[in-house]
Design an enzyme around this catalytic site. Structure first.
Site: not given
Ligand code: NAP
Ligand code: G4F
Length: 339
Positions: A151, A127, A155, A129
Site C-alpha cells: 500500500y 499518506t 502511494k 504510510e
C-alpha cells in the site's frame, strides 16, 4: 456566478462522504464517482443525509478510457482523487491490484486531466504510510519516504506522479500527505473503528472480547471532518504544493482502547505481556481485549507523528478534534446505533 464543479473519486468512502458534504455546503455541484456493484454503495452519504444531492458517475481507477470520458464530458474545476484500496493489511494479499489502483490509477487520472482538462485542479490522497520506517520525528513534507507495505509503496508512486505532472505540465496538482483520520464513518476493519464497535457491543452486554494485533504501534489520529477541510483549502491556494495534515500527537493502540473504554464506562486493567497481554473488565473479570498474532503485519509502521506547520502557516488549517474526543465520538456513535 456559476457553481463550481467538483468530482470526488472514492465518494462512497469515509473521506468522500465528509468532503462531499463540505463541498455541498460551500455551494459546489458535486459529482461522486462510484464503482459498479450489485448494490450501489451510498450508505455513508445516506447517513450524512446528502445521497440525493450528488450527481453520480461510474468509475474504476483500473480503467483508462472510462476516466478519460468522465473528464472529457464535464469540465470540472476540482478533482479529488480519494479512491484507493485503502486497507494496509490487505495490501500484502493484493499487492498487484493495490499497485494498479493506488499507483497507476493516479497516472490514469492525471493523464486524462493533462489531455482533456489541464486547467482542472487535482488533489491526490497521499499518506503518512509513505514515511513507514521513519527517518525523522516528527515527519514533514521534506522527510524521506521508506514505505513498509505494498500500500505504502503504491502511494509513493501516486505522490511522485502527482509532483511530476505538476512540474512537467504545470497542472495544479497537490499531494496531501495525511496522517490517520477517523470518524464514526470509518470502515470496521481499521483499528479505531474495530475497537469502538467491539467495545460498544461489549458495553451493550455481548460479553465478547475483541482480538487485536500490535498494541504498541503509535498513530497520529485526527478527525476526518477536520481533514477534508484541509483538502479543500489546498485546492483553493493559488499554487499547488505538498502538505502534511496531522494533529502533532501520537497515541498507542492500547491508549486508544483506554480512551474508548473510558468513554463507555468500562473499567479495564491490563495484564500479561506480548501475545499474552489482555485487558480485563475490573468489575466482572471478563476479558475485554486479547491478542491474536494473525493481526500482526509482515512489516510494521511503529511510530507516526506529523508536523502540520506548513498547512497551518500557508493554508490556515488547524485540526479541532483531539484523540480523546475522537475516541468518545466513535464509541458513543456505535453505542447509540446498537440501542
Ligand atoms: P475508504 O473509506 O476505504 O474509501 C476508499 C474509497 O475508494 C471507497 O469509496 C472505495 O469504493 C473506493 N475505491 C476502492 N477501489 C477503487 C477502484 N478500483 N476504483 C474506484 N474506486 C475505488 O478510505 P478513506 O479512509 O476514505 O480514505 C480516502 C483516501 O485517503 C484513500 O485514498 C486512502 O488511501 C487515503 N488516506 C486515508 C487516510 C485515513 O486515515 N483515512 C490517511 C491517509 C490517506 P467502495 O466503497 O466501492 O469500496
Ligand atoms: O487502523 P489501521 O489498519 O490503519 P493504518 O495501517 O495506520 O492505515 C490507515 O492510515 C493510513 C495513514 O497513515 C492510511 F493511509 C491508510 O489508508 C489507513 O487509513 O492500523 C493502525 C495500526 C497498525 O499499526 C496496526 O498494526 O493498528 C495496528 N493494529 C493492531 N491491531 C491493528 C489491529 N490494525 C487493524 N486494522 N486491526 C487490528 O486488529
Amino acid at each position: 456566478m456559476a457553481a463550481k464543479r467538483a468530482l470526488i473519486t472514492g465518494v462512497s468512502g469515509q473521506d468522500g462522504a465528509y468532503l462531499a458534504r463540505l463541498l455541498l455546503e460551500k455551494g459546489y455541484e458535486v459529482t461522486g464517482a462510484i464503482r459498479r456493484s450489485s448494490q450501489p454503495e451510498t450508505v455513508r452519504l445516506e447517513t450524512l443525509g446528502i445521497a440525493q444531492e450528488l450527481k453520480y458517475v461510474f468509475c474504476d481507477l483500473g480503467e483508462t478510457n472510462n476516466l478519460s470520458r468522465i473528464i472529457q464530458e464535464t469540465e470540472f474545476d476540482e478533482i479529488y482523487n480519494l479512491a484507493a484500496q485503502s486497507f494496509v493489511g490487505s495490501s500484502w494479499e493484493l499487492p498487484i491490484y493495490t499497485s494498479d489502483v493506488n499507483g497507476l490509477g493516479v497516472a490514469r487520472l492525471l493523464d486524462a486531466i493533462r489531455t482533456y482538462s489541464p486547467q482542472t485542479k487535482f488533489y491526490q490522497a497521499s499518506t503518512s504510510e509513505m514515511f513507514g520506517k521513519v527517518r525523522e520525528t516528527p515527519q514533514t513534507e521534506l522527510t524521506p519516504f521508506h514505505p513498509r507495505s505494498p500500500y505504502g509503496v503504491a502511494k509513493v508512486y501516486g505522490h511522485f506522479i502527482t509532483v511530476n505532472y505538476r512540474e512537467s505540465f504545470g497542472i495544479h496538482a497537490t499531494s496531501g500527505i495525511l496522517f490517520n483520520h477517523e470518524s464514526p464513518l470509518r470502515g470496521r476493519a481499521f483499528v479505531t473503528r474495530k475497537i469502538s464497535y467491539a467495545l460498544a457491543q461489549y458495553a451493550r452486554g455481548s460479553g465478547m472480547p475483541v482480538e487485536l494485533g500490535n498494541l504498541d504501534a503509535m498513530r497520529d489520529w485526527g478527525f476526518a471532518g477536520d481533514f477534508v477541510e484541509g483538502m479543500w483549502r489546498m485546492l483553493q491556494h493559488e499554487t499547488a504544493d505538498d502538505y502534511v495534515l496531522a494533529t502533532g500527537r501520537s497515541t498507542t493502540i492500547r491508549d486508544f482502547v483506554n480512551y474508548t473504554a473510558s468513554a463507555l464506562n468500562i473499567g479495564i486493567d491490563w495484564t500479561g505481556e506480548g501475545l499474552d497481554e489482555q485487558a480485563i473488565d475490573r468489575r466482572t473479570g471478563n476479558v475485554v481485549v486479547r491478542i491474536n498474532k494473525d493481526y500482526y503485519r509482515p512489516a510494521e509502521v511503529d511510530y507516526l507523528i506529523g508536523d502540520a506547520s506548513k498547512a497551518q502557516d500557508v493554508l490556515g488549517w488547524h485540526p479541532k478534534v483531539q484523540v480523546e474526543e475522537l475516541a468518545e465520538m466513535m464509541a458513543k456513535s456505535d453505542f447509540d446505533a446498537l440501542s
